[in-house]
Design a protein around this motif. Structure first.
Motif, mmCIF file in Angstrom:
data_model
loop_
_atom_site.group_PDB
_atom_site.id
_atom_site.type_symbol
_atom_site.label_atom_id
_atom_site.label_comp_id
_atom_site.label_asym_id
_atom_site.label_seq_id
_atom_site.Cartn_x
_atom_site.Cartn_y
_atom_site.Cartn_z
ATOM 1 N N PHE A 1 -1.556 -28.545 36.875
ATOM 2 C CA PHE A 1 -0.535 -29.482 36.446
ATOM 3 C C PHE A 1 0.835 -28.847 36.712
ATOM 4 O O PHE A 1 1.109 -27.755 36.204
ATOM 5 N N TRP B 1 -0.710 -38.359 37.698
ATOM 6 C CA TRP B 1 -1.495 -38.940 36.606
ATOM 7 C C TRP B 1 -0.907 -40.311 36.308
ATOM 8 O O TRP B 1 0.267 -40.550 36.585
ATOM 9 N N GLN C 1 2.443 -41.670 30.901
ATOM 10 C CA GLN C 1 2.156 -40.960 29.654
ATOM 11 C C GLN C 1 2.538 -41.792 28.422
ATOM 12 O O GLN C 1 3.631 -42.387 28.366
ATOM 13 N N ARG D 1 -0.818 -32.042 19.939
ATOM 14 C CA ARG D 1 -1.256 -31.227 21.074
ATOM 15 C C ARG D 1 -0.258 -31.416 22.230
ATOM 16 O O ARG D 1 -0.069 -32.510 22.729
ATOM 17 N N SER E 1 -0.343 -38.303 26.618
ATOM 18 C CA SER E 1 -1.094 -38.149 27.862
ATOM 19 C C SER E 1 -1.297 -39.527 28.475
ATOM 20 O O SER E 1 -0.805 -40.530 27.965
ATOM 21 N N SER E 2 -2.050 -39.542 29.566
ATOM 22 C CA SER E 2 -2.419 -40.817 30.181
ATOM 23 C C SER E 2 -3.674 -41.359 29.512
ATOM 24 O O SER E 2 -4.370 -40.635 28.775
ATOM 25 N N THR F 1 -6.882 -39.008 30.445
ATOM 26 C CA THR F 1 -7.362 -37.866 29.650
ATOM 27 C C THR F 1 -7.972 -38.334 28.331
ATOM 28 O O THR F 1 -8.963 -37.765 27.862
HETATM 29 N N1 PCA Z 1 -3.500 -35.611 31.495
HETATM 30 C C1 PCA Z 1 -3.284 -34.188 31.462
HETATM 31 C C2 PCA Z 1 -1.903 -33.988 31.930
HETATM 32 C C3 PCA Z 1 -1.288 -35.323 32.057
HETATM 33 C C4 PCA Z 1 -2.392 -36.267 31.808
HETATM 34 O O1 PCA Z 1 -2.312 -37.488 31.903
HETATM 35 C C5 PCA Z 1 -3.437 -33.622 30.094
HETATM 36 O O2 PCA Z 1 -3.315 -34.329 29.101
HETATM 37 O O3 PCA Z 1 -3.620 -32.413 30.003
#
Ligand code: PCA
Length: 327
Positions: free
Chosen positions: A91, A145, A148, A168, A207-208, A211
């Motif tokens: 990442f 990704w 978010q 987190r 996050s997306s 994940t």
């Molecule tokens: N998933 C990864 C990074 C960005 C995403 O969408 C994660 O949460 O670690």
């Protein structure tokens, strides 16, 4: 032993030696990747490996190790920099603490569609590559990704509802974001996210949908707010000495594989973005847009984060934004 048998034996031995010679001429590359084997980034890593094998006529044979199984996510960049692994994926903005410029893909509300994210990458690319060369790395391809948003285990309408929540984070920028919302950040790899939620080490994250789906977070959380704040990128990087040691022909074969995989990976990400939301809601989560009050707080924090980034990344950072904005 007759002369004839000796000859046959000698011939067989030299055939073996030839085969062994060919095997050592081909290079075997272990490629650590940080995210789940079933995630599209990792699946595209396998597509890339297949293309490289094909285009180089078997000269480079890449084996993908997904899910942080060879090196944990946080160790992959160093492993590639130092040549412990010739190639790897990570990442990009996880490295912004070391090189602020690499946080170009983590600027809230600057580039919130795939098309704009691509435009921003093109504005950033040369400077990012120069920065990576200083770190002894060469980026072969990058892949976004989906956007978010925030995961919680309760309804959240504003920062009044986020005070004291254990959050987190996946890099310093997301830790800052959390602190601005009165939350308590703890950095955890995606590979360890389910466990952190199960044990209560974390109870929220950004996050997306991807994940959240990979980690089945509906087992612990209830709400997803689609903020689409940024579309961060993973990148496949190769050790610079390893890269410089390849012939120009091999480099262009590998780069062709990388260019094709990068485009296919971005298309896959875009194609899956809504599908992930459907999976989250199909598994019982409330998936909605962030409410107006929460969103305007996020936008105010985001504007501050972008100006902090410009300060940290200096003239190069400003030049990226100027190029993106067409100035
Ligand atoms: N998933 C990864 C990074 C960005 C995403 O969408 C994660 O949460 O670690």
């Amino acid at each position: 032993m007759t002369n004839r048998t000796t000859l046959t034996t000698t011939l067989a031995a030299s055939a073996l030696a030839l085969a062994a010679g060919a095997a050592t001429a081909a290079e075997s590359w272990d490629m650590p990747m940080a995210y789940a084997a079933t995630n599209f980034h990792s699946e595209m890593g396998v597509v890339f490996a297949d293309k490289v094998r094909d285009y180089t006529g078997g000269e480079i044979d890449i084996t993908v190790h997904a899910g942080g199984s060879l090196f944990k996510g946080g160790e992959i960049k160093r492993a590639v920099q130092t040549g412990q692994a010739p190639i790897g994926e990570r990442f990009m903005s996880a490295h912004a603490n070391e090189a602020p410029l690499l946080g170009w893909d983590n600027l809230p509300f600057v580039a919130t569609t795939y098309a704009d994210n691509d435009k921003l990458w093109h504005a950033a690319k040369d400077k990012v590559n120069a920065q990576l060369a200083d770190l002894n790395l060469v980026a072969l391809y990058t892949c976004p990704w989906p956007g978010q948003g925030f995961y919680f285990k309760k309804e959240v309408n504003s920062s009044n509802d986020t005070q004291g929540i254990k959050f987190r984070s996946y890099n310093t920028a997301t830790a800052t974001f959390a602190e601005e919302l009165g939350m308590i950040p703890v950095q955890i790899e995606a590979a360890e996210l389910s466990q952190a939620l199960a044990t209560g080490v974390a109870e929220s994250f950004i996050s997306s949908g991807s994940t959240g789906y990979d980690r089945k977070v509906w087992e612990h959380l209830t709400h997803y707010y689609k903020v689409n704040a940024w579309l961060p990128r993973n990148y496949v990087m190769v050790n610079k000495q390893v890269w410089d040691g390849l012939s120009a022909e091999t480099q262009s074969q590998v780069q062709k594989a990388a260019d094709e995989t990068g485009s296919a990976c971005a298309a896959k990400s875009e194609e899956l973005a809504n599908w992930y939301f459907e999976q989250l809601s199909g598994n019982g989560m409330a998936v909605t847009d962030a409410g107006p009050e929460f969103l305007s707080e996020l936008q105010a924090i985001g504007a501050k984060m972008t100006s902090d980034w410009v300060e940290a990344a200096g003239a190069d950072g400003q030049a990226i934004l100027d190029a993106y904005n067409g100035n």
